[in-house]
Enzyme design. Structure first.
Site, PDB file in Angstrom:
ATOM      1  CG  ASP A 191      -2.073  -0.980   1.079  1.00 45.32           C
ATOM      2  OD1 ASP A 191      -2.245  -1.494  -0.035  1.00 45.32           O
ATOM      3  OD2 ASP A 191      -2.777  -1.244   2.068  1.00 45.32           O
TER       4      ASP A 191
ATOM      5  CG  ASP B  26     -15.764  30.968 -35.846  1.00 46.32           C
ATOM      6  OD1 ASP B  26     -16.602  31.440 -35.065  1.00 46.32           O
ATOM      7  OD2 ASP B  26     -14.549  30.925 -35.604  1.00 46.32           O
TER       8      ASP B  26
ATOM      9  N   GLY C  54     -11.826  17.740 -35.389  1.00 47.97           N
ATOM     10  CA  GLY C  54     -12.552  16.580 -35.884  1.00 47.97           C
ATOM     11  C   GLY C  54     -13.158  16.847 -37.242  1.00 47.97           C
ATOM     12  CG  LEU C  55     -15.520  20.331 -39.960  1.00 51.05           C
ATOM     13  CD1 LEU C  55     -16.681  19.445 -40.379  1.00 51.05           C
ATOM     14  CD2 LEU C  55     -15.984  21.775 -39.783  1.00 51.05           C
TER      15      LEU C  55
END
Length: 526
Positions: free
Chosen positions: A36, A284, A419-420
């Site tokens: 631990d 935009d 991503g676009l």
């Protein structure tokens, strides 16, 4: 007991470590076996601390179990005090050591050390890390103030500015360092002084000054709620409970500060107009409206993220959940407001199933949701602990207040924009200018790969693609259908494929063509 590859929270003693590691002059002694003793890894590798966390262990093993392990606790406490000379000691046990029932907190308190000793009972087999941090902070504050004999809070004084305590930021928290700086700046802008920030950066002497403030700000309820409630009962200090995450919440926060202090904060509320407000209304950003977002994290950040996504960015919340059962009530209330089913779980596989079914276009979550989103091919932004090293940035990057709203906008929206861009590249990658063999636009471009043409030829010879539908039936995709599928944005392509295959299987269609794709789209659009 559950075997897992990932856990959102550690056992309660990790929460106690976080409190000790957040402060100056506090040392944590844990009765724990060799397995631990991993605090160094958590704090030095993930948080990039310049020094070791202030934690000592009794480190018992099998040979110690044949004798008095309680004596080992006393030896460890004595050695820790003599070596580190702390101003206060936190003493508890790990989840494994709790089975021995040695009561290390009581043992240490009976040693008559010349510093306050706070014993911790953390219920390791029914509670987790968040509770451990909350309980350790509460017991430390209460123990120091009751030992100090403090009996009354600050008296109103018109000759000075109102004073506030910022309670809850800790080590391993999400952007705590920068959030404290931003909220301090925000309070100072409306005429409020910060008295104490705790536990992050505080000393035991700082905690003794908590009653000198006029009110408390509960910045991180998972850690500070129980402490703030006790301070309100004990010293009559009111608590500002609004967490300033997002523009709307920042305005609400300033308004609540005004009600508590009697200050005129109207100008501050009017000025609370970060760049995020304009960006989210700009041309935009119009294509962002209606994006489906799945949210999972600690209760505070998850609920705040849902409000920002829905009210400030125009997203559609399609999933909302938390791993922190202590915050389940707030998350359920918020989920009801957004019309979604709340997800209260600490099983990452259940979270992945829920995210897959929701078909989001953006995932907001912890480090694990980053991995889940990557597997799903969906953009992701991290909004909550637990996080990895990249979410302890060297730069200034708060999430709270006005600058925090700007950071949130950038963090959430840029993955969608990129991503676009990836989608457009994917759409046009078959164009002659984008083939692997096309000449470089650079003056000294690299030579084309000799195997590129062969690979393209081999791909062209592939007649059909084979897929498994949800019902288990084998269906085939024609090359034209595969090409048409690639024109669909990547963040919904998986859903389109599943729906088309299900449509085909239901109707006994063995080969999926372009017409099948559009028939399936028309069917599921009804």
């Amino acid at each position: 007991m559950q075997l897992t590859l990932w856990t959102y929270e550690g056992p309660p003693h990790v929460g106690a470590m976080r409190i000790a590691a957040s402060m100056k002059g506090v040392h944590c002694v844990l009765h724990a076996p060799q397995g631990d003793t991993y605090a160094d890894l958590l704090f030095t590798m993930i948080e990039r601390r310049p020094g070791r966390p202030p934690v000592s262990y009794s480190t018992f093993n099998a040979r110690h179990l044949g004798r008095d392990t309680a004596e080992l606790v006393r030896e460890t406490v004595t050695a820790a005090y003599e070596r580190y000379q702390p101003e206060a000691l936190l003493v508890g046990d790990s989840c494994t050591a709790e089975l021995l029932q040695d009561q290390p907190g009581d043992l240490a308190q009976g040693m008559d050390l010349p510093v306050p000793v706070i014993g911790l009972e953390l219920s390791a087999y029914s509670r987790k890390e968040g509770y451990g941090a909350s309980e350790a902070f509460y017991q430390l504050v209460r123990g120091l103030l009751e030992t100090n004999g403090a009996s009354a809070g600050a008296q109103p004084d018109a000759s000075r500015a109102p004073r506030a305590n910022l309670l809850g930021p800790t080590s391993l928290g999400f952007r705590c360092r920068d959030d404290v700086q931003e909220v301090t700046r925000l309070l100072e802008s409306v005429g409020v002084e910060v008295n104490v920030v705790a536990p992050l950066g505080a000393s035991p002497e700082d905690l003794r000054r908590i009653p000198e403030a006029d009110f408390n700000v509960c910045l991180y309820p998972e850690v500070a709620r129980s402490t703030c409630e006790w301070l309100q009962r004990r010293f009559g200090q009111p608590t500002v409970t609004t967490v300033p995450l997002g523009l709307g919440a920042t305005r609400d926060f300033l308004a609540e500060v005004g009600r508590v202090t009697g200050l005129d904060v109207s100008q501050g509320v009017a000025d609370a107009n970060a760049r995020m407000a304009w960006y989210s209304r700009s041309v935009d950003s119009n294509y962002l409206t209606g994006k489906r977002v799945f949210i999972f994290g600690d209760g505070t950040h998850a609920v705040a993220a849902a409000r920002i996504a829905s009210e400030e960015l125009g997203f559609e919340v399609v999933g909302l959940g938390t791993y922190a059962r202590e915050e389940a009530r707030e998350v359920r209330r918020a989920a009801k407001a957004y019309g979604v089913e709340p997800l209260i779980t600490d099983d990452y596989l259940e979270v992945e199933r829920a995210a897959t079914e929701a078909s989001p276009e953006l995932v907001l979550g912890t480090q694990m949701e980053r991995h889940i989103a990557k597997r799903l091919g969906v953009p992701c932004a991290v909004i909550s602990a637990p996080v990895h090293v990249q979410d302890f940035p060297a730069r200034y990057a708060p999430n709270m207040g006005l600058e925090g709203a700007n950071v949130i906008f950038d963090t959430w929206v840029h993955p969608l924009m990129m991503g676009l861009e990836e989608h457009l590249l994917g759409m046009f990658k078959e164009d002659f200018e984008f083939t692997a063999d096309a000449p470089s636009h650079l003056e000294a471009g690299a030579a084309p790969s000799p195997g590129g043409a062969a690979r393209e030829e081999g791909q062209a010879e592939t007649a059909v693609a084979v897929a498994e539908s949800e019902e288990g039936a084998e269906v085939r995709w024609t090359p034209e259908a595969e090409a048409e599928l690639k024109k669909i944005p990547f963040f919904v392509r998986g859903k389109a494929r599943r729906n088309t295959e299900r449509f085909a299987a239901d109707r006994g269609i063995a080969t999926i063509t372009v017409e099948t794709i559009y028939d399936a789209k028309a069917h599921f659009s009804r």
